[in-house]
Design an enzyme around this catalytic site. Structure first.
Site, PDB file in Angstrom:
ATOM      1  N   LYS A  96      -7.454   5.294  -7.708  1.00  0.00           N
ATOM      2  CA  LYS A  96      -7.547   4.879  -9.120  1.00  0.00           C
ATOM      3  C   LYS A  96      -7.222   6.098  -9.988  1.00  0.00           C
ATOM      4  O   LYS A  96      -6.109   6.583  -9.932  1.00  0.00           O
ATOM      5  CB  LYS A  96      -8.928   4.282  -9.373  1.00  0.00           C
ATOM      6  CG  LYS A  96      -9.144   3.024  -8.514  1.00  0.00           C
ATOM      7  CD  LYS A  96     -10.493   2.404  -8.736  1.00  0.00           C
ATOM      8  CE  LYS A  96     -10.617   1.068  -8.038  1.00  0.00           C
ATOM      9  NZ  LYS A  96     -11.151   1.133  -6.668  1.00  0.00           N
TER      10      LYS A  96
ATOM     11  N   ARG B 243      -4.176   4.323  -1.192  1.00  0.00           N
ATOM     12  CA  ARG B 243      -5.311   3.404  -1.010  1.00  0.00           C
ATOM     13  C   ARG B 243      -6.169   3.943   0.121  1.00  0.00           C
ATOM     14  O   ARG B 243      -5.739   3.975   1.268  1.00  0.00           O
ATOM     15  CB  ARG B 243      -4.809   1.992  -0.635  1.00  0.00           C
ATOM     16  CG  ARG B 243      -3.866   1.345  -1.610  1.00  0.00           C
ATOM     17  CD  ARG B 243      -4.586   0.985  -2.874  1.00  0.00           C
ATOM     18  NE  ARG B 243      -5.767   0.207  -2.611  1.00  0.00           N
ATOM     19  CZ  ARG B 243      -5.886  -1.107  -2.786  1.00  0.00           C
ATOM     20  NH1 ARG B 243      -4.878  -1.794  -3.230  1.00  0.00           N
ATOM     21  NH2 ARG B 243      -7.018  -1.716  -2.536  1.00  0.00           N
TER      22      ARG B 243
HETATM   23  N1  DSN Z   1     -10.380  -4.125  -7.312  1.00  0.00           N
HETATM   24  C1  DSN Z   1     -10.893  -2.880  -7.872  1.00  0.00           C
HETATM   25  C2  DSN Z   1     -10.858  -2.894  -9.340  1.00  0.00           C
HETATM   26  O1  DSN Z   1      -9.896  -3.433  -9.854  1.00  0.00           O
HETATM   27  O2  DSN Z   1     -11.731  -2.357  -9.996  1.00  0.00           O
HETATM   28  C3  DSN Z   1     -12.239  -2.550  -7.349  1.00  0.00           C
HETATM   29  O3  DSN Z   1     -12.205  -2.589  -5.974  1.00  0.00           O
END
Ligand code: DSN
Length: 401
Positions: A225, A231
């Protein structure tokens, strides 16, 4: 690539990523070095076990890459290797959270986490997840008044329910977390404090969000993120607390997973080194500046921002506004047609169902990687506003017919 069918799909996806504006809060664009590590020969090797303790031969380089990744993870978050251990094998966030629970909480006992419809993750207690079936879950939410965490209420629940473990960290909550207060709450219940910093790890690494490490017993983060890696996920645990690292290692392998994905671990190692560089700090700062600029402009244009702002890379927009606006699904669909990619999302105390909730979630990590600044965010906010207003008019005309 010789496989033309697959190549065609990859090329189409590459083009889609290039020509759309990505505001999915959990996505990012990795460097070419990260992609090279992912596509490397390390994918060919089986390495069940841990460095120095593998079940198959030929693992000298597997040990090297896993140890390097672990060193880099500790270095990035300024952790003393005498106090913290790290496991870099989890394949992603959900198995990593399951491993922490399996290591620390006997099946059937209580875990306390934020409810899915208030900003928590599926693995924080939803019945739809295995986590919600194997353990008893007590959930907490945000204050209906401020739409922010109400620490006094959390303390009350923790004292009453006495969970074995409390999860702090969220997927759709935009405000800073007071980790010290979370520790006090965990202490009041004699519970472990587990920080799921998946969303904000890059902000913590960049020094623009408070670090959970001084307060948590275990810290889990995904790496793709704001941290901008492949990932994957990593779990940190305190060495001085009742043999946590050994329990976590056993829960990851052989508890939940088989052989680690070494190519993924190599790619995480690359991303961790990238996040240690000074330019990552400016990147993290810019992510938050961009999120605030986007939220402020949308609010100025008449959209309700949940909790009236953000301290992070993400925020929720209440597009439905009690029936005066547009539902989240219609909003997300209209935006996708206009080349802006978001996800529909419940807002706290949502009266609508999760498959067609009242809001959308926006995040700025990916567009900041592409070099966007506040002025770009203002332009994007105006475009979002225009698309949503047009979609609302269309819906209103249809309902009058
Ligand atoms: N799917 C992620 C998100 O979009 O926050 C969390 O795993």
């Amino acid at each position: 690539m010789k496989d033309k069918q697959v190549l065609k799909i990859i090329r189409a996806e590459r083009a889609r990523q290039k020509k759309t504006i990505n505001l999915i809060a959990s996505e990012n664009y990795v460097s070419s070095d990260v992609r090279e590590a992912l596509g490397s020969e390390l994918t060919n090797k089986y390495a069940e076990g841990y460095p120095g303790l593998r079940y198959y031969a030929g693992n000298a380089h597997s040990d090297e890459i896993e140890n390097l990744c672990k060193q880099r993870a500790l270095k990035l978050f300024h952790l003393d290797k005498k106090k913290w251990a790290v496991n870099v094998q989890p394949l992603s966030g959900s198995p990593a959270n399951l491993a922490v629970y399996a290591a620390l909480v006997p099946f059937g006992e209580t875990i306390m986490g934020m409810a899915l419809d208030q900003g928590g993750h599926l693995t924080h207690g939803s019945k739809a997840s295995l986590a919600g079936k194997l353990w008893k879950h007590i959930s907490y939410g945000v204050s209906p008044k401020t739409e922010m965490l109400d620490y006094a209420e959390l303390l009350r629940i923790a004292k009453k329910e006495k969970p074995r473990l409390i999860i702090a960290g969220f997927t759709a909550y935009s405000r800073a977390i007071d980790w010290r207060k979370m520790r006090t709450i965990a202490n009041a219940a004699a519970a472990y404090l587990h920080a799921d910093m998946s969303h904000i790890a890059g902000l913590v690494a960049g020094g623009v969000s408070a670090s959970p490490f001084p307060y948590a017993d275990t810290v889990m983060t995904t790496t793709h993120k704001t941290l901008r890696g492949p990932r994957s996920a990593i779990i940190f645990s305190r060495i001085d607390k009742r043999e946590l690292p050994g329990k976590i290692d056993k829960a990851v392998f052989p508890g939940i997973q088989g052989g680690p994905h070494l190519n993924q671990i190599a790619a995480v190692a690359v991303a961790l080194a990238e996040a240690t560089r000074p330019d990552f700090k400016s990147y993290a700062r810019q992510i938050i500046k961009n999120a605030r600029a986007l939220a402020d402009e949308l609010s100025r244009l008449g959209w309700r921002i949940v909790s009236h702002g953000t301290d992070t890379h993400l925020f929720l927009v209440d597009t439905w506004m009690n029936g005066t606006g547009i539902p989240g699904k219609a909003a997300s669909d209209a935006l996708e047609r206009a080349g802006i990619i978001v996800n529909k999302n419940t807002i706290p105390f949502d009266a609508r169902k999760p498959s067609d909730p009242s809001g959308i979630r926006l995040g700025t990590a990916a567009q900041t990687t592409r070099g966007m600044k506040e002025s770009d965010m203002i332009r994007i906010a105006r475009r979002i506003n225009a698309v949503l207003r047009r979609a609302m008019q269309k819906r209103n005309r249809k309902s009058l017919k």
